[in-house]
Design a protein around this motif. Structure first.
Motif, mmCIF file in Angstrom:
data_model
loop_
_atom_site.group_PDB
_atom_site.id
_atom_site.type_symbol
_atom_site.label_atom_id
_atom_site.label_comp_id
_atom_site.label_asym_id
_atom_site.label_seq_id
_atom_site.Cartn_x
_atom_site.Cartn_y
_atom_site.Cartn_z
ATOM 1 N N LEU A 1 4.171 14.678 16.760
ATOM 2 C CA LEU A 1 4.809 14.469 18.059
ATOM 3 C C LEU A 1 5.083 12.995 18.315
ATOM 4 N N THR A 2 4.522 12.141 17.499
ATOM 5 C CA THR A 2 4.808 10.715 17.549
ATOM 6 C C THR A 2 4.848 10.191 16.115
ATOM 7 N N THR A 3 5.661 9.190 15.872
ATOM 8 C CA THR A 3 5.853 8.639 14.524
ATOM 9 C C THR A 3 5.559 7.149 14.531
ATOM 10 N N ILE A 4 4.865 6.675 13.503
ATOM 11 C CA ILE A 4 4.604 5.245 13.361
ATOM 12 C C ILE A 4 5.232 4.739 12.072
ATOM 13 N N ILE A 5 5.361 3.424 11.980
ATOM 14 C CA ILE A 5 5.778 2.781 10.726
ATOM 15 C C ILE A 5 4.535 2.275 10.015
ATOM 16 N N HIS A 6 4.412 2.612 8.750
ATOM 17 C CA HIS A 6 3.385 2.026 7.895
ATOM 18 C C HIS A 6 4.098 1.384 6.715
ATOM 19 N N PHE A 7 4.169 0.062 6.725
ATOM 20 C CA PHE A 7 4.897 -0.636 5.664
ATOM 21 C C PHE A 7 4.265 -0.373 4.304
ATOM 22 N N LYS A 8 2.948 -0.250 4.288
ATOM 23 C CA LYS A 8 2.161 0.223 3.143
ATOM 24 C C LYS A 8 2.136 -0.742 1.961
ATOM 25 N N GLY A 9 3.264 -1.311 1.588
ATOM 26 C CA GLY A 9 3.297 -2.219 0.452
ATOM 27 C C GLY A 9 2.436 -3.446 0.648
ATOM 28 N N GLU A 10 2.123 -3.777 1.929
ATOM 29 C CA GLU A 10 1.312 -4.961 2.200
ATOM 30 C C GLU A 10 -0.176 -4.682 2.062
ATOM 31 N N SER A 11 -0.630 -3.554 2.608
ATOM 32 C CA SER A 11 -2.064 -3.245 2.542
ATOM 33 C C SER A 11 -2.416 -2.494 1.270
ATOM 34 N N THR A 12 -1.394 -2.072 0.498
ATOM 35 C CA THR A 12 -1.638 -1.328 -0.734
ATOM 36 C C THR A 12 -0.814 -1.945 -1.856
ATOM 37 N N ARG A 13 -1.291 -3.004 -2.448
ATOM 38 C CA ARG A 13 -0.569 -3.669 -3.518
ATOM 39 C C ARG A 13 -0.581 -2.818 -4.781
ATOM 40 N N LYS A 14 0.586 -2.618 -5.364
ATOM 41 C CA LYS A 14 0.691 -1.787 -6.561
ATOM 42 C C LYS A 14 0.529 -2.642 -7.826
ATOM 43 N N ASP A 15 -0.639 -3.252 -7.979
ATOM 44 C CA ASP A 15 -0.893 -4.023 -9.180
ATOM 45 C C ASP A 15 -1.899 -3.270 -10.046
ATOM 46 N N ARG A 16 -2.291 -3.859 -11.156
ATOM 47 C CA ARG A 16 -3.180 -3.162 -12.089
ATOM 48 C C ARG A 16 -4.541 -2.860 -11.460
ATOM 49 N N GLN A 17 -4.994 -3.773 -10.623
ATOM 50 C CA GLN A 17 -6.282 -3.541 -9.966
ATOM 51 C C GLN A 17 -6.193 -2.326 -9.044
ATOM 52 N N TYR A 18 -5.076 -2.198 -8.318
ATOM 53 C CA TYR A 18 -4.879 -1.034 -7.454
ATOM 54 C C TYR A 18 -4.910 0.252 -8.271
ATOM 55 N N SER B 1 7.905 1.271 0.227
ATOM 56 C CA SER B 1 6.450 1.353 0.347
ATOM 57 C C SER B 1 5.754 0.997 -0.954
ATOM 58 N N GLU B 2 6.528 0.904 -2.035
ATOM 59 C CA GLU B 2 5.959 0.613 -3.350
ATOM 60 C C GLU B 2 5.910 -0.880 -3.661
ATOM 61 N N GLU B 3 6.543 -1.694 -2.824
ATOM 62 C CA GLU B 3 6.641 -3.121 -3.104
ATOM 63 C C GLU B 3 6.238 -3.942 -1.886
ATOM 64 N N PRO B 4 5.821 -5.189 -2.095
ATOM 65 C CA PRO B 4 5.491 -6.053 -0.959
ATOM 66 C C PRO B 4 6.722 -6.294 -0.096
ATOM 67 N N GLY B 5 6.504 -6.460 1.182
ATOM 68 C CA GLY B 5 7.603 -6.665 2.107
ATOM 69 C C GLY B 5 7.896 -8.134 2.343
ATOM 70 N N GLU B 6 8.605 -8.373 3.425
ATOM 71 C CA GLU B 6 9.007 -9.730 3.792
ATOM 72 C C GLU B 6 8.405 -10.075 5.139
ATOM 73 N N ALA B 7 7.817 -11.238 5.233
ATOM 74 C CA ALA B 7 7.266 -11.730 6.486
ATOM 75 C C ALA B 7 7.652 -13.198 6.617
ATOM 76 N N ILE B 8 8.347 -13.530 7.685
ATOM 77 C CA ILE B 8 8.851 -14.893 7.861
ATOM 78 C C ILE B 8 8.399 -15.443 9.202
ATOM 79 N N SER B 9 7.833 -16.629 9.158
ATOM 80 C CA SER B 9 7.422 -17.332 10.368
ATOM 81 C C SER B 9 8.635 -18.022 10.988
ATOM 82 N N ILE B 10 8.719 -17.954 12.302
ATOM 83 C CA ILE B 10 9.817 -18.617 13.001
ATOM 84 C C ILE B 10 9.258 -19.483 14.127
ATOM 85 N N GLN B 11 9.941 -20.555 14.422
ATOM 86 C CA GLN B 11 9.535 -21.464 15.483
ATOM 87 C C GLN B 11 10.429 -21.224 16.686
#
Length: 409
Positions: free
Chosen positions: A249-266, A396-406
């Motif tokens: 009944l409600t939907t959220i966004i989970h970017f997932k690629g940030e908290s779940t890195r798809k590297d060998r350790q993962y 969701s399989e790759e890291p996203g983009e985060a940019i700081s702005i002033q």
């Protein structure tokens, strides 16, 4: 491990309840590790969702457990979110242990475990808490999740990893028959994603549980450092006599690629956790364990060889962006973006990306609905009014983009 509790200090007029002075209805627990920009947007959405409900605005608390981040998360966030309880860990204790740290400090009747790379709509708590209050057997609820590109995340609803369900998932059979109850039970592919269902497993990325259920289960099992801890807790909630519900009944966004890195350790940790869960809850099935371990080694090896571990993070600098959303928020970011070399265009057809500007005229709920509707057509980024960054993810399989702005006042 040495832990210190850092109180940023409450403003004279706090938006949320001070601990131990009022009855707390809701506790939000977020574990952070090096995703300060995503967490900033997440906290903005949580704050708006709480303030949307009058009864929660004076009876809620937000607890952020920082697992030894090195990106200056607390320094970046504390001044802007003085009502939040920040816990600073001197080591990375793992997701389960960090969640339990927050749980020990929490005093709410309802407790939300939330990943830092999520965006909530304004009606989130109203929908979920109303459901829990009207369903006394419910121990926890999860909601419909989409990634930053608008794709439905199958882990929103899951079945237990029984020997057969695990085999079908690990072998890839479930992807051949995605709607089959028999072959795709792990992701409960036979259940409609737009209908409410009682399910086996809820995602730890967004799990709203009752205090009564957590008092019986004892929280997360800290033997799970990362992954499968939500399967384990969901299993124990059911064993304690409660039900888990998937609530679309409600939907959220989970970017997932940030908290779940798809590297060998993962890859290694994920499949190790699956084996760990089976050892804990199905200890007598030796044949299954041997088959599972073999499948884990094969699948892990294939994933390491066949899947690119990291791709270049998409960069908005130099791209063409169209601003959509709240007019005042759009004006806030217009000049800073131009100074960064980003070209602002007037139509979607001219643009590479859409930057949704959240504000009173264009709330998070509307942003989520737009992304859900327009999935696959464009790349999306989100800016929360008054924040100092914008974020987004194309997969969701790759890291996203985060940019700081002033922001220029």
């Amino acid at each position: 491990m040495i832990c210190s509790l850092v109180f940023a200090g409450y403003p004279k007029k706090s938006y949320f309840a001070k601990p131990f002075q009022h009855i707390v209805i809701l506790s939000v627990i977020i574990v952070n590790y090096n995703v300060k920009f995503f967490l900033e947007q997440c906290l903005c959405s949580v704050r708006k969702s709480i303030l949307q409900q009058k009864e929660l605005s004076s009876a809620s608390e937000i607890i952020v457990v920082d697992n030894h981040s090195t990106d200056g998360s607390l320094e970046w966030l504390s001044p802007a979110f003085s009502e939040i309880h920040f816990i600073k860990n001197e080591t990375n204790t793992g997701f389960s242990a960090a969640c339990n740290q927050g749980l020990k400090k929490a005093t709410g009747k309802y407790l939300l475990f939330l990943n830092p790379d999520t965006i909530l709509p304004e009606n989130f708590f109203q929908v979920c808490i109303s459901f829990l209050e009207s369903n006394q057997t419910a121990g926890a609820v999860g909601v419909r999740m989409i990634d930053g590109a608008g794709n439905f995340l199958k882990e929103s609803k899951r079945g237990f990893p029984s020997p057969w369900a695990s085999f079908c998932r690990l072998s890839g059979i479930s992807s051949v028959f995605p709607r089959s109850r028999w072959f795709s039970y792990y992701y409960m592919g036979h259940l409609n994603e737009h209908q409410t269902h009682s399910v086996d497993v809820l995602s730890g990325a967004c799990m709203l549980a009752t205090k009564a259920a957590l008092e019986k289960t004892g929280g997360f099992d800290e033997n799970f450092f990362m992954y499968a801890e939500d399967i384990d807790l969901s299993y124990r909630i059911l064993k304690a006599g409660f039900s888990n519900y998937y609530l679309p009944l409600t939907t959220i966004i989970h970017f997932k690629g940030e908290s779940t890195r798809k590297d060998r350790q993962y890859i290694d940790q994920f499949y190790l956790a699956m084996d760990q869960f089976s050892q804990k809850h199905m200890p007598g099935n030796r044949f299954f364990h041997s088959i599972l371990r073999t499948a884990v080694r094969v699948r892990s090896g294939i994933a390491k060889v066949g899947q690119p571990i990291r791709k270049e993070i998409p960069n908005s600098k130099g791209s063409k962006i169209v601003l959509e959303g709240d007019a005042n928020s759009a004006r806030e970011v217009l000049r800073p973006l131009e100074l960064m070399g980003i070209k602002i265009v007037s139509t979607e057809e001219e643009s590479d990306k859409i930057l949704f500007c959240e504000g009173p005229g264009f709330p998070f709920k509307k942003i989520i609905e737009f992304i859900d509707k327009k999935k696959g057509r464009k790349r999306f980024r989100i800016y929360a009014a008054g924040s100092r960054s914008f974020v987004g993810s194309d997969s969701s399989e790759e890291p996203g983009e985060a940019i700081s702005i002033q922001i220029i006042k």
